[in-house]
Design a protein around this motif. Structure first.
Motif, short mmCIF file in Angstrom:
data_model
loop_
_atom_site.label_atom_id
_atom_site.label_comp_id
_atom_site.label_asym_id
_atom_site.label_seq_id
_atom_site.Cartn_x
_atom_site.Cartn_y
_atom_site.Cartn_z
N ASN A 14 0.82 -1.21 0.00
CA ASN A 14 0.00 0.00 0.00
C ASN A 14 0.85 1.26 0.00
O ASN A 14 0.48 2.27 -0.56
CB ASN A 14 -0.93 0.03 1.23
N MET A 15 1.98 1.22 0.68
CA MET A 15 2.83 2.39 0.82
C MET A 15 4.15 2.13 0.11
O MET A 15 4.66 1.01 0.09
CB MET A 15 3.09 2.69 2.30
N SER A 16 4.72 3.17 -0.43
CA SER A 16 6.00 3.05 -1.10
C SER A 16 7.07 2.55 -0.12
O SER A 16 7.21 3.08 0.97
CB SER A 16 6.42 4.42 -1.66
N GLY A 17 7.79 1.52 -0.52
CA GLY A 17 8.84 0.97 0.32
C GLY A 17 8.40 -0.12 1.25
O GLY A 17 9.23 -0.71 1.94
N GLY B 2 4.28 -5.09 1.79
CA GLY B 2 2.90 -5.47 1.51
C GLY B 2 2.42 -6.64 2.33
O GLY B 2 1.33 -7.17 2.07
N THR B 3 3.21 -7.08 3.33
CA THR B 3 2.81 -8.24 4.12
C THR B 3 1.59 -7.97 5.01
O THR B 3 0.95 -8.91 5.48
CB THR B 3 3.97 -8.73 5.00
N ASP C 200 3.46 -1.80 6.99
CA ASP C 200 4.08 -2.99 7.55
C ASP C 200 4.80 -2.74 8.87
O ASP C 200 5.23 -3.69 9.53
CB ASP C 200 5.08 -3.64 6.58
N THR C 201 4.96 -1.47 9.27
CA THR C 201 5.59 -1.18 10.56
C THR C 201 4.63 -0.48 11.52
O THR C 201 4.86 -0.45 12.72
CB THR C 201 6.83 -0.28 10.39
N LYS C 202 3.57 0.12 10.98
CA LYS C 202 2.62 0.83 11.81
C LYS C 202 1.28 0.89 11.10
O LYS C 202 1.17 0.60 9.90
CB LYS C 202 3.12 2.24 12.14
N VAL C 203 0.25 1.28 11.85
CA VAL C 203 -1.11 1.37 11.34
C VAL C 203 -1.68 2.72 11.73
O VAL C 203 -1.48 3.19 12.86
CB VAL C 203 -1.99 0.23 11.90
N SER D 175 -3.78 10.20 10.99
CA SER D 175 -3.10 9.98 12.27
C SER D 175 -1.74 9.31 12.07
O SER D 175 -1.21 8.70 13.00
CB SER D 175 -3.98 9.10 13.18
N ARG D 176 -1.16 9.44 10.88
CA ARG D 176 0.09 8.73 10.59
C ARG D 176 1.23 9.15 11.52
O ARG D 176 2.07 8.32 11.89
CB ARG D 176 0.49 8.97 9.13
N LYS D 177 1.26 10.45 11.91
CA LYS D 177 2.36 10.91 12.76
C LYS D 177 2.30 10.32 14.17
O LYS D 177 3.31 10.34 14.89
CB LYS D 177 2.35 12.44 12.83
N ILE D 178 1.14 9.82 14.55
CA ILE D 178 1.02 9.19 15.87
C ILE D 178 0.49 7.77 15.70
O ILE D 178 -0.32 7.29 16.49
CB ILE D 178 0.08 10.01 16.79
N ALA D 179 0.95 7.13 14.64
CA ALA D 179 0.44 5.80 14.28
C ALA D 179 0.72 4.78 15.37
O ALA D 179 1.62 4.93 16.21
CB ALA D 179 1.07 5.36 12.97
N CYS D 180 -0.06 3.72 15.36
CA CYS D 180 0.11 2.59 16.28
C CYS D 180 1.25 1.72 15.73
O CYS D 180 1.18 1.23 14.60
CB CYS D 180 -1.18 1.79 16.37
N LEU D 181 2.27 1.53 16.53
CA LEU D 181 3.46 0.83 16.06
C LEU D 181 3.28 -0.68 16.17
O LEU D 181 2.82 -1.19 17.19
CB LEU D 181 4.69 1.27 16.87
N MET D 182 3.67 -1.37 15.12
CA MET D 182 3.60 -2.83 15.11
C MET D 182 4.86 -3.44 15.71
O MET D 182 4.85 -4.59 16.10
CB MET D 182 3.43 -3.33 13.68
#
Length: 792
Positions: free
Chosen positions: A657-660, A663-664, A754-757, A785-792
């Protein structure tokens, strides 16, 4: 929060109810009450009184000022002024001189906090005559500045008397200025709930004094616009940028309007609820009463954390008559010595005050009766939960943060949630036997009876572990139980619980559930098996906002296929656009120090709010955004691990979905586009988010699924009195106004790299221009809310 408490606080019958704070307002009062008059009003049962800031002397001075100005203008028009006077092409407008001691009877006193200052009702801030509106603005500034000096905490300002847009804009501008002039006091705008005839101030305005209609009566409009008064209030508070010191005093009408309007005002920052004498009805005994609809409104408004105070208008007592009968003070010749004896003092007090205090005002007595008739606070209205009303909390990040014991303890205080979980586990275990499903355990040498493999992932302090053990005992099911917890501090607590409470029946493992190798059956060290029932409580206020899908993706490979069970089995996210001025004002006040305040999905117990949409065929008030179902048969992460190895986190297999991104986690991205129908005009400040979850759906046809829900229209049916989750609120940076008969189009995305939501959301407004034609009349920007995203 104050409350009325009945019976012994230590007894089982201890109850609490909201308290009514009742004040008195006399629209004919022109001077501040004397100490004796004030005391008499208090003795009649009132808790506070209103007081005019200026008196009739000041009013007459302003009238004479404007009359003189008109005469001067007439002289100029007739050419009677000198050449030097004519040098300036226009005469300056009248300037109101400062107050003098003759203009007011309101002075600082030891009880000034119990006096509510009331601005002059004769000013006309909405006047289309620029000089009258200027004079009115000057008078208001003089009055609020002086009241602020005297120590007034609240100043009531009569609201606009009509809703003509130009006049309301002038009014709003004047209030904005007055807030700056009165640096500490709250300004309360006295507004009618709607433009019911005879609900306005009685006093004539400057405009009416100088534009007489020769007795001609202005007809009331044939059709009353119920929302026009609210529109005017919305204009005022918008111009004042939702100032924290700006409130509304709401006039209760004689005829109650539709519930939608009542709820609209419920969401506003109410300070007072004023009730005039005409609203009351007399019963057979001649005592005042209110009809059922008025009682319901009062009882509903009193449930607010900051409940409005009540003001009774023009119901007595007659303080002038009281002043006339005031007893003379004790004179020196009546005293044998400097101080009278106790007997003499008692005799004089009896002569002066009579044998008893004045009776309670009949209107106050009735409101006190209503106060006692309110329903006691419910389970969901404990002092703690009431304090949570409209209080913003940042969402938890249980993956990246380790929760404290007090946080776990707060969650554990909800028996409803755990009762539902226990019921779901019982149903699953019972049905397992009925359907004769296989188990994942290896039969031990000591027993030929298979055991069910159960894992509680994210065990916290172990409440679900206790419920699993209880369900197994209830259903007489042999189990092997694992408790997984990544929080090293909670892990210590679980070990202690296992020794003291669980009789070492549980295998406690400190691990992130996504990295767990799987259960090893009892008695075997070289065998890893699968899980028959996986139990988790990873749900957030929006269902997936605490990364339940991502966490379960990491452990679902251990669930036995095809018969393994995940509890919860599925969950859905739901949205509804709402009006919530109090929360918007709170977020606005934070935005100076928190640049992401309007990009944060806040967890909040929404209370003072209005659901602006209506349920119509095809479009509900609460609509489903998306759903997650577990276990997922095959995920992108499974494919990735099979191809690159479980430990290879850096191989890139696609754009995602995002560049880089690899896609998992794309399968956990979501998007929705929802349409909400709004028959009445209004404003929204954000989106309210809720969730529902099916914990377990029995395969037997005659059994209902075990569910939990925080949807307002479903919670009582599915999980009544559950308090574990408050709704989530997605704010809008700018309030979005919409006209009558419009549709709100809500778009929301659940995004991942893949690293945050994180979430992204926007709202558009469409109005119908014809039977088949819609036009876009408004929209918000894209929020993220990307700047305060939930970290995976």
């Amino acid at each position: 929060m104050a409350s009325d408490r009945t019976l012994n606080p230590e007894s089982d019958s201890y109850e609490s109810r909201p308290v009514f704070y009742i004040g008195q307002h006399d629209s004919n009062r022109s001077v501040t009450l004397s100490d004796y008059q004030y005391g008499h009003v208090l003795d009649c049962g009132f808790g506070f009184v209103t007081t005019p800031i200026t008196n009739h002397h000041f009013f007459q001075r302003v009238v004479d000022l404007y009359k003189g100005y008109l005469i001067e203008r007439e002289e100029w028009a007739l050419g009677r002024l000198t050449a030097s006077q004519l040098a300036n092409s226009s005469l300056p407008g009248p300037v109101v001189p400062t107050l003098t001691d003759k203009d007011t009877t309101y002075f600082p006193s030891n009880y000034v906090g119990s006096l509510v200052a009331y601005a002059s009702p004769w000013i006309d801030l909405c006047s289309l005559n620029p000089h009258i509106s200027s004079i009115s603005r000057q008078v208001l500034n003089l009055e609020v500045a002086y009241a602020n000096f005297c120590g007034a905490r609240s100043i009531i300002v009569p609201g606009p008397r009509d809703d003509e847009s130009r006049g309301v804009a002038q009014y709003a501008r004047a209030i904005q200025e007055a807030l700056q002039v009165a640096g500490r006091a709250n300004l309360i705008i006295h507004m009618p709930m709607y433009r019911e005839p005879n609900l306005e101030e009685k006093a004539e305005t400057l405009s009416s004094l100088f534009t007489r209609t020769n007795g001609a009566k202005v007809d009331a409009p044939a059709v009353i616009d119920l929302f026009s008064a609210w529109d005017s209030w919305h204009t005022v508070r918008s111009v004042c940028t939702y100032a924290s010191r700006l409130f509304v005093a709401l006039r209760m009408p004689k005829r109650m309007p539709e519930k939608d309007l009542q709820q609209r005002w419920f969401a506003e920052p109410l300070h007072y609820l004023s009730i005039r004498k005409a609203v009351f009805q007399l019963n057979r005994s001649g005592h005042p009463t209110l009809n059922k609809s008025h009682q319901e409104l009062i009882n509903h408004y009193m449930r607010l954390k900051n409940a409005p105070w009540l003001i009774l208008c023009d119901v007595g007592p007659d303080v002038e008559a009281v002043e006339a009968s005031k007893p003379v003070e004790l004179s020196a010749d009546k005293m044998a010595v400097d101080f009278p004896s106790l007997d003499e003092a008692k005799k004089v007090l009896k002569e002066n005050r009579g044998s008893r205090l004045p009776p309670l005002n009949t209107y106050v007595s009735y409101l006190k009766y209503l106060e006692r008739q309110q329903a006691p606070y419910s389970i969901l209205e404990t002092p703690t939960l009431v304090n949570f009303q409209d209080w913003l909390q940042s969402p938890l990040q249980p993956l990246s943060d380790n929760l404290e014991s007090a946080t776990y303890e707060m969650f554990e205080g909800d028996p409803v949630k755990y009762d539902q979980y226990e019921l779901a586990i019982q149903e699953a275990m019972a049905e397992w036997k009925v359907l004769k499903k296989p188990t994942s355990s290896v039969v031990s040498k000591d027993s030929d009876s298979p055991e069910l493999i159960v894992a509680v992932a994210g065990a916290g302090r172990g409440p679900l572990v206790t419920r699993v053990l209880r369900a197994a005992k209830t259903t007489n099911t042999r189990i092997q139980l694992w408790a997984l917890e990544k929080n090293q501090n909670a892990y210590v607590y679980l070990l202690r619980q296992n020794q003291r409470e669980w009789d070492n029946q549980v295998t406690v493992v400190k691990t992130d559930m996504r990295g767990w190798e799987g259960p090893r059956p009892k008695g075997y060290t070289n065998i890893i098996t699968t899980v028959d029932i996986l139990v988790t409580e990873l749900l957030g206020s929006f269902g997936d906002n605490e990364l339940s899908p991502e966490c379960l993706d990491g452990i679902q490979r251990h669930i036995a296929r095809p018969h393994g069970i995940s509890i919860p089995q599925s969950y859905t996210a739901h949205l509804s656009p709402i009006s919530t001025p109090r929360i918007f004002a709170d977020i606005s006040s934070r935005s100076d120090v928190d640049p992401n305040a309007f990009e944060t999905p806040w967890v909040v117990r929404l209370f003072a709010m209005d659901f602006v949409s209506q349920k119509v065929p095809g479009h509900g008030r609460f609509q489903q955004a998306w759903e997650f179902i577990h276990p997922v048969e095959v995920s992108r992460a499974d494919d990735f691990s099979a191809e690159h190895g479980a430990d290879n986190k850096y191989a890139i297999i696609g754009g995602g979905n995002m560049s880089g991104s690899s896609g998992t986690n794309d399968h956990n991205a979501r998007h929705c586009h929802l349409t909400f129908v709004c028959p009445t005009r209004g404003v929204i400040h954000g989106l309210a988010g809720f969730f529902e979850s099916v914990l377990y759906a029995p395969q037997t046809a005659d059994k209902e699924p075990v569910e939990i829900s925080i949807l307002p229209d479903q919670i009582d049916r599915k999980s009544k009195d559950m308090i574990s989750w408050f709704p989530i609120f997605f704010p809008l940076k700018t309030p979005l106004y919409f006209p009558t008969d419009t549709e709100l189009e809500v778009s929301m995305w659940r995004q991942t790299d893949d690293t945050k939501v994180w979430y992204e959301w926007m709202v558009e407004v469409f109005a119908w221009a014809g039977p088949k034609t819609r036009i876009k009349v408004g929209a918000t920007e894209m929020h993220s809310s990307r700047k305060i995203a939930c970290l995976m």
